[in-house]
Design a protein around this motif. Structure first.
Motif, PDB file in Angstrom:
ATOM      1  N   ILE A  67     -16.555 -16.469 -37.939  1.00 55.33           N
ATOM      2  CA  ILE A  67     -15.542 -15.749 -37.085  1.00 55.33           C
ATOM      3  C   ILE A  67     -14.211 -16.632 -36.978  1.00 55.33           C
ATOM      4  O   ILE A  67     -13.007 -16.238 -37.381  1.00 55.33           O
ATOM      5  N   LEU A  68     -14.462 -17.904 -36.893  1.00 51.77           N
ATOM      6  CA  LEU A  68     -13.176 -18.874 -36.635  1.00 51.77           C
ATOM      7  C   LEU A  68     -12.501 -18.882 -37.864  1.00 51.77           C
ATOM      8  O   LEU A  68     -11.272 -18.940 -37.812  1.00 51.77           O
ATOM      9  N   SER A  69     -13.024 -19.018 -38.994  1.00 61.07           N
ATOM     10  CA  SER A  69     -12.544 -19.193 -40.251  1.00 61.07           C
ATOM     11  C   SER A  69     -11.610 -17.868 -40.492  1.00 61.07           C
ATOM     12  O   SER A  69     -10.835 -17.993 -41.115  1.00 61.07           O
ATOM     13  N   ILE A  70     -12.038 -16.644 -40.216  1.00 61.41           N
ATOM     14  CA  ILE A  70     -11.512 -15.515 -40.503  1.00 61.41           C
ATOM     15  C   ILE A  70     -10.278 -15.244 -39.443  1.00 61.41           C
ATOM     16  O   ILE A  70      -9.189 -15.000 -40.094  1.00 61.41           O
ATOM     17  N   LYS A  71     -10.544 -15.934 -38.421  1.00 59.49           N
ATOM     18  CA  LYS A  71      -9.388 -15.776 -37.439  1.00 59.49           C
ATOM     19  C   LYS A  71      -8.064 -16.967 -37.816  1.00 59.49           C
ATOM     20  O   LYS A  71      -7.048 -16.358 -37.730  1.00 59.49           O
ATOM     21  N   ILE A  72      -8.489 -18.041 -38.507  1.00 60.03           N
ATOM     22  CA  ILE A  72      -7.452 -18.886 -38.966  1.00 60.03           C
ATOM     23  C   ILE A  72      -6.819 -18.319 -40.021  1.00 60.03           C
ATOM     24  O   ILE A  72      -5.602 -18.435 -40.207  1.00 60.03           O
ATOM     25  N   LEU A  73      -7.547 -17.524 -41.019  1.00 57.22           N
ATOM     26  CA  LEU A  73      -7.035 -17.019 -42.192  1.00 57.22           C
ATOM     27  C   LEU A  73      -6.088 -15.785 -41.884  1.00 57.22           C
ATOM     28  O   LEU A  73      -5.142 -15.422 -42.410  1.00 57.22           O
ATOM     29  N   GLN A  74      -6.568 -15.024 -40.617  1.00 56.82           N
ATOM     30  CA  GLN A  74      -5.607 -13.931 -40.314  1.00 56.82           C
ATOM     31  C   GLN A  74      -4.714 -14.332 -39.451  1.00 56.82           C
ATOM     32  O   GLN A  74      -3.963 -13.298 -38.691  1.00 56.82           O
ATOM     33  N   PHE A  75      -4.257 -15.587 -38.819  1.00 58.48           N
ATOM     34  CA  PHE A  75      -3.487 -16.069 -37.945  1.00 58.48           C
ATOM     35  C   PHE A  75      -1.945 -15.468 -38.325  1.00 58.48           C
ATOM     36  O   PHE A  75      -1.372 -15.731 -39.360  1.00 58.48           O
ATOM     37  N   LYS A  76      -1.280 -14.518 -37.531  1.00 64.95           N
ATOM     38  CA  LYS A  76       0.009 -14.210 -37.659  1.00 64.95           C
ATOM     39  C   LYS A  76       0.577 -14.037 -36.541  1.00 64.95           C
ATOM     40  O   LYS A  76      -0.080 -13.071 -35.505  1.00 64.95           O
ATOM     41  N   LEU A  77       1.875 -14.318 -36.297  1.00 68.23           N
ATOM     42  CA  LEU A  77       2.496 -13.750 -34.781  1.00 68.23           C
ATOM     43  C   LEU A  77       2.892 -12.651 -35.030  1.00 68.23           C
ATOM     44  O   LEU A  77       3.544 -12.333 -35.830  1.00 68.23           O
ATOM     45  N   THR A  78       2.614 -11.830 -33.769  1.00 68.66           N
ATOM     46  CA  THR A  78       3.205 -10.450 -33.515  1.00 68.66           C
ATOM     47  C   THR A  78       4.405 -10.637 -32.441  1.00 68.66           C
ATOM     48  O   THR A  78       4.058 -11.645 -31.732  1.00 68.66           O
ATOM     49  N   PRO A  79       5.080  -9.467 -32.179  1.00 67.48           N
ATOM     50  CA  PRO A  79       6.157  -9.828 -31.154  1.00 67.48           C
ATOM     51  C   PRO A  79       5.259  -9.980 -29.749  1.00 67.48           C
ATOM     52  O   PRO A  79       5.955 -10.857 -29.017  1.00 67.48           O
ATOM     53  N   GLU A  80       4.274  -9.465 -29.574  1.00 67.71           N
ATOM     54  CA  GLU A  80       3.721  -9.886 -28.146  1.00 67.71           C
ATOM     55  C   GLU A  80       3.027 -11.219 -28.105  1.00 67.71           C
ATOM     56  O   GLU A  80       3.484 -11.920 -27.182  1.00 67.71           O
ATOM     57  N   SER A  81       2.537 -11.554 -29.239  1.00 65.99           N
ATOM     58  CA  SER A  81       1.968 -12.967 -29.356  1.00 65.99           C
ATOM     59  C   SER A  81       3.151 -14.052 -29.346  1.00 65.99           C
ATOM     60  O   SER A  81       3.104 -15.347 -28.895  1.00 65.99           O
ATOM     61  N   ARG A  82       4.158 -13.660 -30.014  1.00 61.20           N
ATOM     62  CA  ARG A  82       5.458 -14.632 -29.954  1.00 61.20           C
ATOM     63  C   ARG A  82       5.895 -14.979 -28.650  1.00 61.20           C
ATOM     64  O   ARG A  82       6.372 -16.232 -28.463  1.00 61.20           O
ATOM     65  N   GLU A  83       5.912 -13.935 -27.724  1.00 58.82           N
ATOM     66  CA  GLU A  83       6.480 -14.403 -26.514  1.00 58.82           C
ATOM     67  C   GLU A  83       5.447 -15.186 -25.547  1.00 58.82           C
ATOM     68  O   GLU A  83       5.969 -16.258 -24.964  1.00 58.82           O
ATOM     69  N   LYS A  84       4.295 -14.997 -25.831  1.00 62.42           N
ATOM     70  CA  LYS A  84       3.163 -15.750 -25.276  1.00 62.42           C
ATOM     71  C   LYS A  84       3.288 -17.258 -25.639  1.00 62.42           C
ATOM     72  O   LYS A  84       3.218 -18.189 -25.081  1.00 62.42           O
ATOM     73  N   VAL A  85       3.482 -17.278 -27.081  1.00 59.76           N
ATOM     74  CA  VAL A  85       3.492 -18.855 -27.627  1.00 59.76           C
ATOM     75  C   VAL A  85       4.732 -19.449 -27.159  1.00 59.76           C
ATOM     76  O   VAL A  85       4.609 -20.734 -26.976  1.00 59.76           O
ATOM     77  N   ILE A  86       5.672 -19.011 -27.311  1.00 56.32           N
ATOM     78  CA  ILE A  86       7.201 -19.510 -26.827  1.00 56.32           C
ATOM     79  C   ILE A  86       7.112 -20.113 -25.268  1.00 56.32           C
ATOM     80  O   ILE A  86       7.358 -20.918 -24.969  1.00 56.32           O
ATOM     81  N   HIS A  87       6.473 -18.992 -24.687  1.00 62.50           N
ATOM     82  CA  HIS A  87       6.310 -19.422 -22.904  1.00 62.50           C
ATOM     83  C   HIS A  87       5.487 -20.656 -22.974  1.00 62.50           C
ATOM     84  O   HIS A  87       5.747 -21.784 -22.123  1.00 62.50           O
ATOM     85  N   ASN A  88       4.279 -20.827 -23.698  1.00 60.63           N
ATOM     86  CA  ASN A  88       3.416 -22.031 -23.687  1.00 60.63           C
ATOM     87  C   ASN A  88       3.877 -23.295 -24.082  1.00 60.63           C
ATOM     88  O   ASN A  88       3.898 -24.341 -23.441  1.00 60.63           O
ATOM     89  N   MET A  89       4.670 -23.161 -25.250  1.00 61.21           N
ATOM     90  CA  MET A  89       5.509 -24.200 -25.832  1.00 61.21           C
ATOM     91  C   MET A  89       6.407 -24.823 -24.899  1.00 61.21           C
ATOM     92  O   MET A  89       6.737 -25.811 -24.905  1.00 61.21           O
ATOM     93  N   GLU A  90       7.257 -23.856 -24.252  1.00 61.49           N
ATOM     94  CA  GLU A  90       8.248 -24.100 -23.180  1.00 61.49           C
ATOM     95  C   GLU A  90       7.457 -25.033 -22.188  1.00 61.49           C
ATOM     96  O   GLU A  90       8.046 -26.286 -21.587  1.00 61.49           O
ATOM     97  N   ASN A  91       6.297 -24.593 -21.636  1.00 59.47           N
ATOM     98  CA  ASN A  91       5.592 -25.409 -20.685  1.00 59.47           C
ATOM     99  C   ASN A  91       5.211 -26.730 -21.077  1.00 59.47           C
ATOM    100  O   ASN A  91       5.238 -27.744 -20.327  1.00 59.47           O
ATOM    101  N   ILE A  92       4.944 -26.774 -22.232  1.00 60.85           N
ATOM    102  CA  ILE A  92       4.486 -28.170 -22.949  1.00 60.85           C
ATOM    103  C   ILE A  92       5.528 -29.091 -22.952  1.00 60.85           C
ATOM    104  O   ILE A  92       5.599 -29.983 -22.353  1.00 60.85           O
ATOM    105  N   LEU A  93       6.711 -28.578 -23.255  1.00 59.24           N
ATOM    106  CA  LEU A  93       7.826 -29.411 -23.331  1.00 59.24           C
ATOM    107  C   LEU A  93       8.423 -29.818 -22.076  1.00 59.24           C
ATOM    108  O   LEU A  93       9.009 -30.942 -21.825  1.00 59.24           O
ATOM    109  N   TYR A  94       8.494 -29.018 -21.051  1.00 55.08           N
ATOM    110  CA  TYR A  94       8.951 -29.262 -19.645  1.00 55.08           C
ATOM    111  C   TYR A  94       7.984 -30.320 -19.319  1.00 55.08           C
ATOM    112  O   TYR A  94       8.305 -31.266 -18.518  1.00 55.08           O
ATOM    113  N   GLN A  95       6.646 -30.056 -19.419  1.00 53.96           N
ATOM    114  CA  GLN A  95       5.692 -30.964 -18.838  1.00 53.96           C
ATOM    115  C   GLN A  95       5.831 -32.625 -19.639  1.00 53.96           C
ATOM    116  O   GLN A  95       5.892 -33.423 -18.926  1.00 53.96           O
TER     117      GLN A  95
END
Length: 422
Positions: A67-95
């Protein structure tokens, strides 16, 4: 009367002998087939045992890593996931900026504390970095989303997953499973399972056919010799006793009951994918009376040996001796009839013989185990709404029980007829 003519009496004996011989041959075949089927069922239960499926670490590892191998190969950012990833990365940089600022304001320690104090006298503002965090997060995300970067990350995560999988292994002994698979020259559990199932189906059809014919032949033997005549001679009595013993041998040497509890299907969701386990045997036993006696005797403890001797004596030896002694009593000289041992088995051993009690006990055990297993499986099936579980209760009475039941009926009937027609 016509049926008392010697010719017809001899003809009945000849027909009865042929019927008995057919029953004996079929009984020998049946015993062999039933034991083979018992071995096949035991091997199938071993392959399907829950310790090699639902409770096996390797099975979980294989399915989760897939399952994890499939999810790794299928990894692709969508507009919804892009906003979440940007938010998480901003929190990491702020920290990260906050931690750097804390380190700069911390009081220096050690031999270089003076030099560090001099550097710390300079005031460095990290506010511009904070203002640029959204821009940095967007640039990092664009870099991660490049095809070459994504391929690199997929390969990196795959290597880490493979390393983790290789370090995870099952500690349960697998030797019994390997022995069964080697016995059938199988390299795969699924292939071995299908092969054994096909063999069991073939053996079951052959067993059921022979049991039906055996029981029909014994009933025919009794009808020929008891219904058409008022009395039976010594030859006829001997044929009847051999037919009855044929049922006894077939009944006690073959399995009487199968006890089986199985999880047919268990399914749960992980990251939108299904984790499935099929045909997991929780419990399986298939034993004959002789198997039970053998197990009790091999236990070695005095109580178990005592119980084994009781079962063997009162359920096998006593009924057989009662029939044989009844024949001696009916068709032997007076001196034999007066023998105390013969008279005991003819007139008094009935209350000591527990063959009929054994039949009732087996039937009640079937009802009891069937109810207990069904209840427990129902509880398991309804225990969780998030997990889909289908269970099966495979408890059933086998042909050995019905042969033993017919033996009990025929032995009591024959003993009564012989003692009343002397």
């Amino acid at each position: 009367m016509p049926e008392n003519k010697p010719g017809r009496a001899h003809l009945k004996i000849i027909i009865s002998t042929a019927v008995l011989l057919g029953a004996v041959v079929l009984t020998a075949q049946y015993i062999s087939l039933a034991r083979q089927t018992q071995r096949l069922k035991t091997d199938l239960a071993e392959i399907n045992h829950i310790r090699y499926g639902l409770l096996n670490v390797d099975e979980w590892t294989d399915q989760i890593s897939t399952i994890l191998s499939i999810k790794i190969l299928q990894f692709k950012l969508t507009p919804e996931s892009r906003e979440k990833v940007i938010h998480n990365m901003e929190n990491i940089l702020y920290q990260l900026i906050d931690e750097v600022e804390s380190m700069m304001k911390a009081k220096p320690q050690g031999p270089l504390s003076g030099l560090t104090d001099w550097f710390s006298g300079f005031t460095i503002s990290l506010d511009p970095f904070r203002d640029s965090v959204p821009s940095y997060a967007s640039q990092l995300l664009d870099e991660l989303n490049k095809p070459e970067t994504r391929v690199f990350l997929q390969q990196f995560l795959t290597n880490k997953l493979n390393a983790l999988t290789a370090s995870t292994y099952n500690l349960d002994p697998m030797d019994p499973l390997h022995v069964v698979m080697e016995r059938y020259n199988c390299m795969d559990k699924e292939l071995c399972r299908d092969l054994i199932r096909d063999e069991i189906d073939l053996k079951n059809r052959a067993v059921n056919l022979r049991v039906f014919v055996i029981m029909g032949l014994i009933v025919l033997l009794f009808l020929i010799n008891l219904v058409t005549r008022k009395k039976i001679n010594a030859v006829q009595a001997t044929l009847l006793i051999l037919g009855t013993l044929c049922l006894l041998v077939g009944g006690v040497t073959t399995p009487m009951i199968d006890l089986e509890a199985k999880i047919d299907h268990l399914m749960l969701q992980l990251m939108g994918e299904k984790i499935t386990f099929l045909n997991n045997i929780i419990f399986f036993q298939s034993k004959s009376i002789t198997n039970v006696v053998s197990i009790l005797m091999e236990d070695g403890t005095l109580p178990m040996i005592f119980v084994g001797c009781l079962i063997f004596t009162f359920s096998i030896i006593f009924p057989s001796l009662k029939i044989i002694c009844s024949v001696f009593y009916a068709y032997s000289p007076g001196r034999v009839r007066e023998n105390s041992l013969i008279r005991f088995f003819v007139f008094k051993s009935g209350k000591w013989s527990m063959a009929d009690v054994m039949v009732v006990a087996i039937f009640m055990a079937y009802i009891g185990f069937n109810g207990i297993i069904s209840y427990q499986l129902d509880q398991l099936q309804s225990s969780s709404d998030s997990v889909e579980i289908f269970t099966t209760n495979g408890t059933q009475l086998l042909s050995g029980f019905y042969l033993f039941l017919l033996f009990c009926i025929s032995s009591l009937f024959l003993s009564e007829i012989i003692t009343r027609k002397t």
